[in-house]
Design a protein around this motif. Structure first.
Motif, short mmCIF file in Angstrom:
data_model
loop_
_atom_site.label_atom_id
_atom_site.label_comp_id
_atom_site.label_asym_id
_atom_site.label_seq_id
_atom_site.Cartn_x
_atom_site.Cartn_y
_atom_site.Cartn_z
N ILE A 114 0.85 -1.19 0.00
CA ILE A 114 0.00 0.00 0.00
C ILE A 114 0.89 1.24 0.00
O ILE A 114 1.75 1.41 0.86
N ILE A 115 0.66 2.09 -0.99
CA ILE A 115 1.47 3.30 -1.13
C ILE A 115 1.05 4.30 -0.07
O ILE A 115 -0.14 4.58 0.09
N SER A 116 2.01 4.83 0.64
CA SER A 116 1.67 5.75 1.73
C SER A 116 2.13 7.18 1.48
O SER A 116 1.80 8.08 2.24
N LEU A 168 -5.58 9.09 -0.96
CA LEU A 168 -5.08 9.99 0.09
C LEU A 168 -3.88 10.78 -0.40
O LEU A 168 -3.62 11.88 0.08
N HIS A 169 -3.13 10.21 -1.34
CA HIS A 169 -1.85 10.79 -1.72
C HIS A 169 -1.80 11.07 -3.22
O HIS A 169 -2.02 10.17 -4.04
N LYS A 229 -9.66 4.67 -1.32
CA LYS A 229 -9.50 6.08 -1.03
C LYS A 229 -8.20 6.60 -1.63
O LYS A 229 -7.18 5.91 -1.62
N SER A 263 -13.46 1.81 0.70
CA SER A 263 -12.15 1.20 0.93
C SER A 263 -11.17 1.66 -0.14
O SER A 263 -9.97 1.45 -0.03
N ASP A 287 -9.78 9.43 8.16
CA ASP A 287 -8.86 9.39 7.02
C ASP A 287 -8.21 10.73 6.81
O ASP A 287 -8.86 11.77 6.91
N LYS A 288 -6.94 10.70 6.45
CA LYS A 288 -6.21 11.95 6.25
C LYS A 288 -5.88 12.13 4.78
O LYS A 288 -4.98 11.48 4.24
#
Lengths: 205, 482
Positions: free
Chosen positions: B65-67, B455-456, B453, B451, B379-380
């Protein structure tokens, strides 16, 4: 079953009951989240602070409600709609950020069999920042009868209300009086869904 | 500030990119392979799909999972960090006359394990290896430098190319073994011989033991000598050369932790003023601080907060006001913040309310209780500016991401998913239906997949090229119109 066009004016008392029920719901979720923690993984401080603040806010409101104010803000209906049609959902992919959520009804590992206050203070001690301050304060005057069952969320979702609530009937009829066919159909669809095996792929609200 | 609408041919000279609302095409994507992919004949871009940068197994795991994603300051490199502590760096394909359509594609350049899981014995807790943020240093020589951080430790990585190696040592043979001195009868000097290009990453600095809480952001100063790392309660200032010392410049930890009601959620240096930085809070406020005023920046210079709208107040008001990302505009005049439902642009000269507010997914306002229950409300999401500060972008659910043009006030919703895109296909705008009748192309709120999302995201510093992380897949889109 479908009500027909008779608009009924909400009485202040009914609104107050709805708000109070909404508050109980959110309060229950707060406690549940605070008590749900994973051993060995540090809790997110941000999440804990937000949860505690929400808890405090609810406690504040419950205290001030004892004064008997009737000026429920107009969007309490919005909140009611929100939680009435909500379904227990899972979010398997939610684990990227904070501690991953588990389907509440699957928590059969015993951690939620305890009385909520004790479990919360365990969780709070694990969080290590609240200590045992005001736990008694926070939890006094709270009707905890809702939380003593492990499959609580599905109980909510299937429409059955906590035993202590005697106005289930009037709430149901108020719901129908909304006079929005789509809205009612949505709820009916949702409720029939829940009788079945539940959500499968991904999830949706 | 868009292109001039005059019909004069002199508009040809305008360098500003066209409004990137339409015409986004997928340049490449790095996906987990699905069994179907390997047999797709019509897929002309199988090279890209099979060339996924997953670990040595053929299935996606949580570690993939890419963070975080980040372009470097020239846009030539794109770095991703994942939950497994790995960093993958992509490099833009060079201009090639024989294959001009390949310009704009990115290929894997370097892969390395940045952080490993650790165990904090004192607290008996695991320290995740997940990469929270990557920030590039501007390039000053042939090598590339980036900072990567997990919850506790920041590392400076040097990525350099090696295409020559010395051969012909006098005292050791080609394997490196020391030669028997009695066999050495003549002097020879090593000569550099070409070799296959090798890209190596080495950890040059490790900045550790300065954070009790989880690091949420890092930011390199415009002086290129210092950087800040920020956790829930503190901001620490480091010199890039010195790892055994850092200065604490913000500390909001109360003497009595029971009084804690607010945490720091993000911090960033001003892009030009090396003494100015901003940090955001879980209560929806932003503080701008000047490091010249005092060693400990307890007192902010400016305090940005919008008064709450009483008509939308609910139990979740505070949670959704929590700012998840703060970014200065490239020109340094504005700040952008992301909270759960909106993106706001603030003028640094105006503290009492934002200049602009954009609704990302207001249809979720009626679903907050559900989103609270399933934790999605925590969630951020991040937000980014384009190079000219005219367009802002942020992610949403269902693999949707949104762009807002600040000048025309137009916005668009796009989707990053393999089902809906083929290489070079133009992205179709998406629409969420909120009430009543759903049109054919629309998706209803209740069908959204929470699920999935985004985010980045990151935007190329000069061109209309964006990289979007969708769980464990990376998409790169380019505005074809421009």
């Amino acid at each position: 079953m479908l009500g027909r066009g008779v608009k009924r004016k909400w009485s202040c008392l009914e609104e107050a009951e709805v708000v109070s029920e909404a508050r109980q719901l959110v309060l229950g979720l707060c406690l549940e989240k605070l008590q749900r923690y994973q051993a060995g993984v540090e809790l997110s401080l941000r999440r804990s602070v937000l949860l505690i603040n929400t808890l405090r806010q609810i406690q504040e409101e419950m205290r001030s409600d004892g004064v008997g104010s009737c000026d429920v803000h107009p969007d309490s209906c919005l909140l009611r709609d929100d939680f009435r049609e909500d379904v227990t959902v899972t979010c398997p992919g939610c684990s990227e950020g904070e501690s991953p959520p588990e389907l509440p009804s699957q928590e059969a590992n015993g951690s939620d069999q305890q009385k909520p206050p004790a479990a919360v203070s365990d969780a709070v001690n694990a969080m290590g920042y609240l200590g045992d301050l005001a736990l008694d304060d926070i939890f006094e005057d709270i009707d905890t009868s809702m939380y003593e069952t492990s499959d609580l969320p599905s109980a909510w979702a299937s429409g059955s209300l906590p035993q202590s609530h005697s106005t289930a009937g009037s709430l149901q009829s108020c719901l129908m009086d909304l006079n929005e066919l789509d809205h009612i159909m949505e709820i009916l669809v949702v409720e029939t869904h829940l009788v079945g095996p539940g959500l499968q792929n991904g999830f949706s609200l | 500030e868009g292109p001039s609408s005059s019909s004069s041919s002199s508009t040809v000279g305008i360098h500003r990119p066209a409004l990137p609302m339409t015409g986004w095409e997928q340049v490449c994507r790095f996906l987990d392979p699905e069994p179907a992919d390997l047999s797709m004949e019509e897929e002309s871009d199988t090279r890209k799909i099979n060339n996924s940068f997953l670990r040595d197994h053929n299935y996606a795991t949580e570690a993939d999972i890419i963070s975080t994603v980040e372009f470097n300051s020239s846009g030539e490199l794109l770095a991703t960090g994942d939950k497994g502590g790995r960093v993958v760096v992509f490099q833009r394909e060079q201009e090639s006359k024989s294959q001009p359509q390949r310009r704009g594609e990115y290929n894997v350049y370097s892969t390395f394990q940045s952080h490993e899981p650790e165990f904090d014995y004192l607290k008996s807790l695991e320290i995740e290896e997940k990469i929270n943020k990557i920030k590039w240093l501007p390039q000053q020589n042939a090598a590339y430098f980036l900072l990567s951080t997990n919850d506790k430790t920041v590392k400076l990585w040097k990525i350099s190319e090696r295409d020559k190696r010395p051969e012909g040592y006098n005292l050791k043979d080609e394997d490196g073994r020391i030669r028997d001195p009695s066999t050495i009868t003549s002097l020879r000097v090593p000569v550099l011989q070409p070799m296959d290009l090798m890209v190596e990453a080495t950890a040059r600095r490790v900045f550790s033991n300065a954070h009790t809480y989880h690091i949420n952001s890092i930011s390199v100063n415009s002086d290129l000598q210092t950087f800040i790392s920020t956790d829930d309660l503190r901001v620490n200032l480091w010199n890039l050369e010195i790892t055994d010392r850092s200065f604490n410049i913000v500390d909001i930890k109360p003497a009595n932790m029971e009084e804690l009601t607010e945490v720091i959620t993000s911090a960033e240096f001003h892009p030009q003023q090396c003494h100015t930085f901003a940090y955001s809070s879980s209560k929806g406020s932003i503080r701008l601080c000047d490091m010249r005023q005092a060693a400990l920046c307890d007192k902010h210079c400016k305090y940005f907060e919008e008064p709450e709208d009483p008509s939308t107040r609910s139990f979740f008001s505070e949670i959704i006001s929590s700012i998840s990302d703060v970014k200065f505009s490239h020109n340094g005049r504005y700040l952008m913040t992301r909270d759960y439902l909106t993106v706001k642009v603030w003028d640094l000269q105006m503290e009492n309310k934002p200049l602009e507010t954009y609704q990302v997914h207001d249809y979720l306002r009626g679903k907050l209780c559900s989103l609270y229950e399933n934790d999605c409300i925590f969630d951020k999401f991040e937000c980014v500016w384009n190079g000219s500060d005219s367009v802002i972008m942020t992610g949403s659910y269902n693999n949707f991401f949104r762009m807002f043009d600040r000048n025309t006030k137009r916005d668009v919703t796009l989707e990053a998913s393999r089902e809906n895109s083929k290489p070079r296909a133009i992205l179709k705008p998406r629409k969420v239906c909120v009430g009543g009748k759903r049109r054919k192309d629309e998706i209803s709120v209740d069908s959204l997949d929470f699920s999935k999302k985004i985010l980045h995201t990151t935007w190329h510093p000069h061109e209309n090229i964006i990289a979007v992380a969708a769980t464990n897949n990376l998409y790169i889109f380019q505005d074809k119109v421009n």
